[in-house]
Design a protein around this motif. Structure first.
Motif, PDB file in Angstrom:
ATOM      1  N   THR A 184       0.831  -1.201   0.000  1.00 39.51           N
ATOM      2  CA  THR A 184       0.000   0.000   0.000  1.00 39.51           C
ATOM      3  C   THR A 184       0.865   1.250   0.000  1.00 39.51           C
ATOM      4  O   THR A 184       0.556   2.242  -0.655  1.00 39.51           O
ATOM      5  CB  THR A 184      -0.930  -0.009   1.228  1.00 39.51           C
ATOM      6  OG1 THR A 184      -1.559  -1.278   1.298  1.00 39.51           O
ATOM      7  CG2 THR A 184      -1.978   1.077   1.130  1.00 39.51           C
ATOM      8  N   ALA A 188      -0.825   2.738  -3.518  1.00 40.31           N
ATOM      9  CA  ALA A 188      -2.100   2.358  -2.922  1.00 40.31           C
ATOM     10  C   ALA A 188      -3.090   1.877  -3.984  1.00 40.31           C
ATOM     11  O   ALA A 188      -3.819   0.914  -3.788  1.00 40.31           O
ATOM     12  CB  ALA A 188      -2.682   3.531  -2.142  1.00 40.31           C
ATOM     13  N   THR A 198      -7.275  -1.555   1.221  1.00 38.77           N
ATOM     14  CA  THR A 198      -6.374  -0.509   1.754  1.00 38.77           C
ATOM     15  C   THR A 198      -6.949   0.184   2.976  1.00 38.77           C
ATOM     16  O   THR A 198      -6.216   0.588   3.865  1.00 38.77           O
ATOM     17  CB  THR A 198      -6.050   0.539   0.679  1.00 38.77           C
ATOM     18  OG1 THR A 198      -7.274   1.004   0.131  1.00 38.77           O
ATOM     19  CG2 THR A 198      -5.175  -0.028  -0.396  1.00 38.77           C
TER      20      THR A 198
END
Lengths: 303, 406
Positions: A184, A188, A198
């Motif tokens: 992430t 992301a 996420t």
């Protein structure tokens, strides 16, 4: 000026004092490093610069303090503060951070700044403004005619900090969640495309950060003193350390933390303890200055 | 003089005139803005309890006698939330809206500094018990009076004590070396100024003179220097956090100095928190219940202590802090001054307060022209066997000083 020269002359006349200052500095630095480590996580993963970092530390300290007031060995306060602060961190993420994460830098700075003020005031209301600490009552080890002294409580505290740091590093390298966090941090959107939730990663990271800070605070209350408004000092130092070490380098953050602790102790010895906070800020300026000089545009990511 | 006599006479006749004298006393209303919430709330509540206890005691004793009328005190309280600007606003309100003519002080030097200009503007006499900063007494205020010792006196007596000890050992006091570590705030800098002045008087050398930061949690650096330089006296002042940090690290680092004196031992509860580390430290205090002071209303200091505890259940299992005692003493000053002024006129009252020369359970009270109390010394207590024992001033001391500190 005379005083500064006198202080330097002490360092030369008693060389052993240098060792003492470095030991003290490294022990303080270990705890600064924990707070900085958490900050690097949050900063790197969700690009939130958390100004309430120090207040998480102090809140963790109060968790351990409450435990010891209830008659339980304060050493258990470290894991308890870790758990409690994780919960608090998770709630704070869901209530505040998740709303500012996609916004620009200033929104998240303002939000966490407000959070810092609110936490400090809340702790003031709940625990009072007196400085408090927990005394473990352990002995002190002495070397070199008593010039070097290492309280066993401090040693235990620093040991626990080291264990925690290693555990987190391993967790980030080995575990599935650690991989997801790093993914992430790198990108992301790509992580989301590949099926990583996420939002969950962010909440986890923020909780982990609060937990690390909380454990640091629980250690701090056993070796120094805490007070509701002491948070800012730890926030500033965390920022200095992360800025110096860079985001891409978690073990580097720890090394920088230790070095920073020692540098600050030297500064305090030479210029006087009253300038400790000023020394921290001057170090930040120096770090920023050199970073600017480097101007290396290499993109840094969490590894 | 003639006018005073005349006014006493009119009051007396006036009282007689209203034939059947009421058995109930009338009321004199005092005003106080006090910190009931916020960071000073603990001490603010101590102050209020001290005021109220004194008012009750004076009432039980027959009230304030002016002429042949009697009065009881009643206080209008407002909560200043521990904020200076709020304190000043509330003082205005007390004076302008509630018509208060006499004021009792708030808690802390900061709040007193905020309120004093207001009471001065309206020429309202204020007797305060909780503001010790010496900056309060160099502004030329005419209506501000403080029953407590000013902050530069807090640890100056430790220097005198160190000089006495040096003489007893056959040394010259000028050989004594002093290390000072104080916070960089008005109160602690006052404390430092007093120590520096007294040290200079004896020709002592100040070998370490450091400032502690406001967010103090570590003073290993200073203590390491102390270990190297080996001074004869170590002075620490930094409110409760200073005391807590110092005691903890003095113990941990095994700092051995013949005399260590500090402020705020009680509020940091150094005995409860650090036990043996606190042994033989000198702590300054405004008042102690073991002193041999005495007055007709409250009796002896220990009598005051017992009666206050009996009247306030939440203090039953602890030592009554000096903040309570000095608040009571401030009310006593008002009673004494009203009776001597023989009138409710605030100007006459102000002059009577200025002329106060009173012995109380809290100590002597006599005001300098600047308004600070010059009749009461600061008390130094030494922690011996986990208890606070008065060791100075020697005239009122209950125990002998343990010196040098092992």
């Amino acid at each position: 000026m005379d005083e500064i020269l006198f202080n330097i002359s002490l360092l030369i006349d008693y060389p052993i004092v240098n060792l003492k200052i470095i030991i003290d500095g490294v022990m303080i630095g270990a705890l600064f490093a924990l707070a900085a480590y958490g900050l690097a996580l949050v900063w790197g993963v969700m690009n939130v610069k958390n100004l309430a970092q120090g207040d998480f530390v102090i809140a963790g300290g109060y968790v351990a303090l409450m435990l010891s007031k209830a008659g339980i060995n304060p050493l258990f306060g470290v894991p308890l503060a870790f758990v409690v602060m994780w919960g608090i961190g998770w709630v704070i993420y869901k209530v505040i951070i998740t709303r500012v994460i996609e916004r620009d830098l200033f929104t998240s700075l303002l939000a966490t700044f407000g959070l810092a003020i609110m936490m400090a005031q809340l702790m003031n209301l709940m625990f009072g403004s007196d400085a408090q600490s927990v005394n473990l009552g352990y002995d002190t080890l002495r070397f070199a005619d008593g010039i070097i002294d290492v309280p066993i409580a401090k040693l235990i505290g620093v040991g626990m900090a080291a264990v925690l740091a290693i555990a987190v590093v391993l967790f980030m390298k080995r575990s599935r969640m650690g991989q997801a966090i790093r993914a992430t941090a790198q990108d992301a959107r790509a992580a989301r495309v590949l099926g990583i939730d996420t939002e969950k990663v962010y909440a986890f990271t923020f909780g982990l950060n609060a937990a690390i800070c909380g454990a640091a605070g629980a250690i701090i209350v056993m070796i120094w003193v805490i007070q509701p408004f002491y948070g800012i000092g730890y926030s500033v130092r965390a920022f200095v350390i992360v800025t110096a070490a860079g985001l891409g380098n978690l073990p580097g953050v720890i090394a920088a933390g230790l070095g920073f602790g020692a540098a600050e102790q030297y500064g305090a010895h030479i210029f006087g303890d009253g300038y400790k906070q000023a020394i921290a800020v001057i170090l930040l300026l120096l770090v920023l200055f050199f970073r600017l000089l480097q101007q290396r545009r290499n993109r840094q990511v969490l590894k | 003089m003639r006018t005073t006599l005349f006014s006493v006479a009119t009051l007396a006749f006036g009282a007689l005139g209203s034939s059947a004298i009421a058995m109930d006393c009338e009321t004199i209303t005092l005003g106080a803005a006090i910190s009931l919430t916020g960071k000073y709330s603990t001490d603010g509540v101590h102050t209020q309890k001290g005021y109220e206890f004194a008012i009750q005691k004076i009432k039980d004793d027959g009230g304030v006698k002016i002429g042949d009328k009697c009065y009881n005190f009643n206080v209008v309280y407002y909560d200043d939330e521990s904020k200076g600007d709020r304190g000043a606003t509330l003082a205005e309100r007390l004076i302008n809206q509630d018509g208060v003519q006499y004021m009792l002080g708030p808690y802390s030097s900061g709040l007193t500094t905020a309120i004093a200009p207001v009471t001065e503007k309206y020429e309202i006499p204020m007797v305060e018990a909780e503001g010790a900063s010496r900056s309060l007494f160099n502004k030329g205020y005419k209506n501000l009076f403080a029953v407590l010792s000013t902050s530069e006196q807090y640890l100056a007596s430790a220097i005198t004590l160190a000089a006495e000890m040096a003489k007893a050992e056959g040394k010259d006091p000028s050989e004594v070396t002093v290390a000072i570590a104080v916070e960089n705030d008005p109160f602690s800098l006052d404390v430092r100024a007093g120590v520096v002045d007294d040290a200079a008087r004896f020709g002592m050398k100040i070998v370490i003179d450091e400032k502690l930061p406001r967010d103090l949690s570590d003073m290993t650096g200073i203590l390491t220097k102390v270990k190297l330089v080996k001074p004869d006296v170590l002075i620490v002042s930094g409110h409760a956090k200073g005391a807590a940090t110092a005691v903890r690290q003095i113990g941990e680092q095994g700092v051995s100095v013949p005399m260590i004196a500090m402020t705020h031992c009680e509020s940091a509860d150094v005995v409860g928190n650090f036990g043996d580390f606190a042994e033989n430290l000198l702590c300054s205090t405004q008042w102690s219940e073991t002193l041999t002071y005495e007055d007709p209303i409250f009796g002896t200091a220990s009598n005051y202590h017992e009666e206050f505890k009996a009247a306030n259940a939440d203090y039953a299992d602890k030592t009554v802090p000096y903040q309570v005692a000095q608040a009571s003493a401030a009310v006593y000053v008002f009673k004494d001054a009203f009776e001597r002024a023989g009138s409710l006129d605030k100007a006459a009252l102000r002059d009577a307060i200025a002329a106060t020369d009173l012995m109380t359970f809290y100590g002597g009270i006599k005001f300098a022209p600047e308004g600070n109390n010059i009749a009461k010394p600061m008390v130094l207590r030494q922690i011996q066997g986990g208890e606070y024992k008065v060791v100075a001033p020697s005239a009122f001391a209950s125990d002998k000083l343990v010196w040098p500190r092992p």
